[in-house]
Design a protein around this motif. Structure first.
Motif, PDB file in Angstrom:
ATOM      1  N   VAL A 123      22.888  26.404  11.585  1.00  0.00           N
ATOM      2  CA  VAL A 123      23.899  26.028  10.597  1.00  0.00           C
ATOM      3  C   VAL A 123      23.749  24.555  10.258  1.00  0.00           C
ATOM      4  O   VAL A 123      23.723  23.697  11.134  1.00  0.00           O
ATOM      5  CB  VAL A 123      25.318  26.302  11.138  1.00  0.00           C
ATOM      6  CG1 VAL A 123      26.361  25.847  10.127  1.00  0.00           C
ATOM      7  CG2 VAL A 123      25.482  27.779  11.457  1.00  0.00           C
ATOM      8  N   GLU A 124      23.637  24.269   8.986  1.00  0.00           N
ATOM      9  CA  GLU A 124      23.503  22.887   8.538  1.00  0.00           C
ATOM     10  C   GLU A 124      24.200  22.749   7.188  1.00  0.00           C
ATOM     11  O   GLU A 124      23.909  23.515   6.265  1.00  0.00           O
ATOM     12  CB  GLU A 124      22.030  22.510   8.413  1.00  0.00           C
ATOM     13  CG  GLU A 124      21.773  21.024   8.179  1.00  0.00           C
ATOM     14  CD  GLU A 124      22.234  20.164   9.344  1.00  0.00           C
ATOM     15  OE1 GLU A 124      22.827  19.112   9.067  1.00  0.00           O
ATOM     16  OE2 GLU A 124      22.024  20.552  10.505  1.00  0.00           O
ATOM     17  N   PRO A 125      25.181  21.877   6.986  1.00  0.00           N
ATOM     18  CA  PRO A 125      25.627  20.941   8.018  1.00  0.00           C
ATOM     19  C   PRO A 125      26.524  21.615   9.055  1.00  0.00           C
ATOM     20  O   PRO A 125      27.133  22.643   8.775  1.00  0.00           O
ATOM     21  CB  PRO A 125      26.415  19.903   7.210  1.00  0.00           C
ATOM     22  CG  PRO A 125      26.958  20.695   6.059  1.00  0.00           C
ATOM     23  CD  PRO A 125      25.887  21.695   5.715  1.00  0.00           C
TER      24      PRO A 125
ATOM     25  N   GLN B  17      33.315  30.151  17.301  1.00  0.00           N
ATOM     26  CA  GLN B  17      32.124  30.353  16.479  1.00  0.00           C
ATOM     27  C   GLN B  17      31.087  29.268  16.785  1.00  0.00           C
ATOM     28  O   GLN B  17      29.897  29.547  16.943  1.00  0.00           O
ATOM     29  CB  GLN B  17      32.523  30.307  15.002  1.00  0.00           C
ATOM     30  CG  GLN B  17      31.351  30.481  14.043  1.00  0.00           C
ATOM     31  CD  GLN B  17      31.751  30.212  12.605  1.00  0.00           C
ATOM     32  OE1 GLN B  17      32.697  29.468  12.354  1.00  0.00           O
ATOM     33  NE2 GLN B  17      31.043  30.803  11.671  1.00  0.00           N
ATOM     34  N   ALA B  18      31.560  28.022  16.874  1.00  0.00           N
ATOM     35  CA  ALA B  18      30.656  26.908  17.162  1.00  0.00           C
ATOM     36  C   ALA B  18      30.061  27.029  18.558  1.00  0.00           C
ATOM     37  O   ALA B  18      28.874  26.764  18.777  1.00  0.00           O
ATOM     38  CB  ALA B  18      31.412  25.585  17.023  1.00  0.00           C
ATOM     39  N   LYS B  19      30.880  27.457  19.514  1.00  0.00           N
ATOM     40  CA  LYS B  19      30.398  27.611  20.886  1.00  0.00           C
ATOM     41  C   LYS B  19      29.335  28.702  20.967  1.00  0.00           C
ATOM     42  O   LYS B  19      28.314  28.562  21.653  1.00  0.00           O
ATOM     43  CB  LYS B  19      31.573  27.942  21.807  1.00  0.00           C
ATOM     44  CG  LYS B  19      31.181  28.072  23.270  1.00  0.00           C
ATOM     45  CD  LYS B  19      32.394  28.418  24.111  1.00  0.00           C
ATOM     46  CE  LYS B  19      31.985  28.625  25.564  1.00  0.00           C
ATOM     47  NZ  LYS B  19      33.122  29.035  26.409  1.00  0.00           N
ATOM     48  N   SER B  20      29.570  29.804  20.258  1.00  0.00           N
ATOM     49  CA  SER B  20      28.605  30.896  20.240  1.00  0.00           C
ATOM     50  C   SER B  20      27.289  30.446  19.601  1.00  0.00           C
ATOM     51  O   SER B  20      26.198  30.749  20.096  1.00  0.00           O
ATOM     52  CB  SER B  20      29.190  32.084  19.472  1.00  0.00           C
ATOM     53  OG  SER B  20      28.236  33.116  19.344  1.00  0.00           O
ATOM     54  N   HIS B  21      27.403  29.703  18.507  1.00  0.00           N
ATOM     55  CA  HIS B  21      26.218  29.193  17.813  1.00  0.00           C
ATOM     56  C   HIS B  21      25.413  28.277  18.737  1.00  0.00           C
ATOM     57  O   HIS B  21      24.179  28.371  18.819  1.00  0.00           O
ATOM     58  CB  HIS B  21      26.649  28.439  16.559  1.00  0.00           C
ATOM     59  CG  HIS B  21      25.516  27.818  15.797  1.00  0.00           C
ATOM     60  ND1 HIS B  21      24.514  28.557  15.209  1.00  0.00           N
ATOM     61  CD2 HIS B  21      25.221  26.510  15.534  1.00  0.00           C
ATOM     62  CE1 HIS B  21      23.651  27.747  14.617  1.00  0.00           C
ATOM     63  NE2 HIS B  21      24.055  26.505  14.802  1.00  0.00           N
ATOM     64  N   ALA B  22      26.127  27.409  19.464  1.00  0.00           N
ATOM     65  CA  ALA B  22      25.448  26.495  20.382  1.00  0.00           C
ATOM     66  C   ALA B  22      24.747  27.260  21.500  1.00  0.00           C
ATOM     67  O   ALA B  22      23.645  26.898  21.925  1.00  0.00           O
ATOM     68  CB  ALA B  22      26.459  25.508  20.968  1.00  0.00           C
ATOM     69  N   GLY B  23      25.379  28.333  21.974  1.00  0.00           N
ATOM     70  CA  GLY B  23      24.779  29.136  23.034  1.00  0.00           C
ATOM     71  C   GLY B  23      23.486  29.794  22.591  1.00  0.00           C
ATOM     72  O   GLY B  23      22.510  29.866  23.354  1.00  0.00           O
TER      73      GLY B  23
ATOM     74  N   GLU C 192      17.642  18.603  21.019  1.00  0.00           N
ATOM     75  CA  GLU C 192      18.526  17.765  20.200  1.00  0.00           C
ATOM     76  C   GLU C 192      19.375  18.623  19.266  1.00  0.00           C
ATOM     77  O   GLU C 192      20.576  18.386  19.095  1.00  0.00           O
ATOM     78  CB  GLU C 192      17.691  16.774  19.390  1.00  0.00           C
ATOM     79  CG  GLU C 192      18.543  15.854  18.517  1.00  0.00           C
ATOM     80  CD  GLU C 192      17.697  14.913  17.675  1.00  0.00           C
ATOM     81  OE1 GLU C 192      18.281  14.127  16.924  1.00  0.00           O
ATOM     82  OE2 GLU C 192      16.449  14.987  17.774  1.00  0.00           O
ATOM     83  N   GLU C 193      18.745  19.644  18.675  1.00  0.00           N
ATOM     84  CA  GLU C 193      19.471  20.531  17.762  1.00  0.00           C
ATOM     85  C   GLU C 193      20.547  21.312  18.516  1.00  0.00           C
ATOM     86  O   GLU C 193      21.677  21.468  18.044  1.00  0.00           O
ATOM     87  CB  GLU C 193      18.482  21.498  17.102  1.00  0.00           C
ATOM     88  CG  GLU C 193      19.020  22.202  15.869  1.00  0.00           C
ATOM     89  CD  GLU C 193      19.226  21.254  14.703  1.00  0.00           C
ATOM     90  OE1 GLU C 193      20.349  21.248  14.159  1.00  0.00           O
ATOM     91  OE2 GLU C 193      18.293  20.525  14.347  1.00  0.00           O
ATOM     92  N   ALA C 194      20.182  21.788  19.708  1.00  0.00           N
ATOM     93  CA  ALA C 194      21.150  22.536  20.518  1.00  0.00           C
ATOM     94  C   ALA C 194      22.296  21.636  20.967  1.00  0.00           C
ATOM     95  O   ALA C 194      23.462  22.043  20.978  1.00  0.00           O
ATOM     96  CB  ALA C 194      20.453  23.154  21.730  1.00  0.00           C
TER      97      ALA C 194
ATOM     98  N   ALA D 190      27.884  19.656  20.649  1.00  0.00           N
ATOM     99  CA  ALA D 190      28.791  18.561  20.323  1.00  0.00           C
ATOM    100  C   ALA D 190      29.814  18.993  19.276  1.00  0.00           C
ATOM    101  O   ALA D 190      30.982  18.599  19.325  1.00  0.00           O
ATOM    102  CB  ALA D 190      27.993  17.358  19.820  1.00  0.00           C
ATOM    103  N   ARG D 191      29.372  19.817  18.325  1.00  0.00           N
ATOM    104  CA  ARG D 191      30.301  20.306  17.304  1.00  0.00           C
ATOM    105  C   ARG D 191      31.375  21.190  17.945  1.00  0.00           C
ATOM    106  O   ARG D 191      32.560  21.100  17.586  1.00  0.00           O
ATOM    107  CB  ARG D 191      29.531  21.100  16.238  1.00  0.00           C
ATOM    108  CG  ARG D 191      30.420  21.735  15.163  1.00  0.00           C
ATOM    109  CD  ARG D 191      31.267  20.704  14.448  1.00  0.00           C
ATOM    110  NE  ARG D 191      32.041  21.308  13.368  1.00  0.00           N
ATOM    111  CZ  ARG D 191      33.034  20.703  12.729  1.00  0.00           C
ATOM    112  NH1 ARG D 191      33.376  19.454  13.055  1.00  0.00           N
ATOM    113  NH2 ARG D 191      33.688  21.309  11.762  1.00  0.00           N
TER     114      ARG D 191
END
Length: 213
Positions: free
Chosen positions: A8-10, A19-25, A44-46, A51-52
């Motif tokens: 996801v960007e941005p 949703q953000a936590k799942s994406h980070a995982g 870095e991307e992860a 961080a989001r």
């Protein structure tokens, strides 16, 4: 064949913590792929995705989240989840205390109103106060005047109770918390119990008890 993860960007497009936590995982899982793998995701991307998630959970500026290793970020998220659990537990405890306090206030109100009614004789000169039912609502509430047909009669005088029929007396007593097993069987006994609940004075109660059929 599995597909490369969608990054996801941005990251500001992620507005939901879970949703953000799942994406980070998902991104974190792909960091373990070989660098030459087209599906490889950089640490870095992860970390930015983690961080989001932290930013959404903690309501701090995204730029203010320190970049660190994934393990540290995971610990922070775990602590935030524990904080959320503790806060929810405290809120539930506070709500329980508020409910208990409201019940105590309602009980005190009922006692005061009954005592007041006991000073008003048969209610001819000064009408009785309406006594709240066990649900905290007065007989004048919409529940008992519009939603219930026929509507409840206002018990402003002792004679109002004397005019009630057996079914009406049962209806009133049930609303005041008298269980079916404890419900008086005769009209006279039902009226006497309702007199007592309303707060009719003991002297007047004895007089009506002697006169009532």
């Amino acid at each position: 064949m599995d597909e490369a993860p969608i990054i996801v960007e941005p990251l500001a497009d992620l507005t939901n913590y879970r949703q953000a936590k799942s994406h980070a995982g998902v991104l974190q899982a792909y960091t373990r792929r070989p660098v030459e793998d087209p599906k490889h995701v950089t640490a870095e991307e992860a970390d930015r995705a983690e961080a989001r998630a932290i930013q959404l959970a903690n309501f701090v500026p995204f730029e203010g989240i320190p970049r660190s290793d994934a393990a540290t970020l995971a610990q922070i998220l775990q602590r935030l989840e524990q904080m959320e659990t503790n806060i929810n537990h405290r809120f539930n405890h506070i709500e329980e205390k508020i409910d208990n306090l409201e019940k105590k206030i309602n009980n005190v109100e009922v006692i005061a109103l009954k005592a007041l009614n006991g000073t008003r004789g048969d209610g001819t000169w000064i009408e009785y106060e309406l006594i709240p039912f066990t649900d905290g609502k007065l007989p004048s509430h919409q529940t008992y005047q519009v939603d219930t047909q026929p509507p409840y009669v206002y018990l402003r005088r002792a004679t109002d109770i004397a005019k009630l029929q057996s079914a009406q007396l049962t209806q009133y007593l049930s609303s005041y918390g008298v269980a079916a097993a404890a419900m008086p069987t005769t009209v006279k006994a039902k009226r006497k119990e309702l007199y007592r609940i309303i707060g009719v004075s003991a002297d007047l109660l004895s007089a009506y008890d002697a006169l009532s059929p």
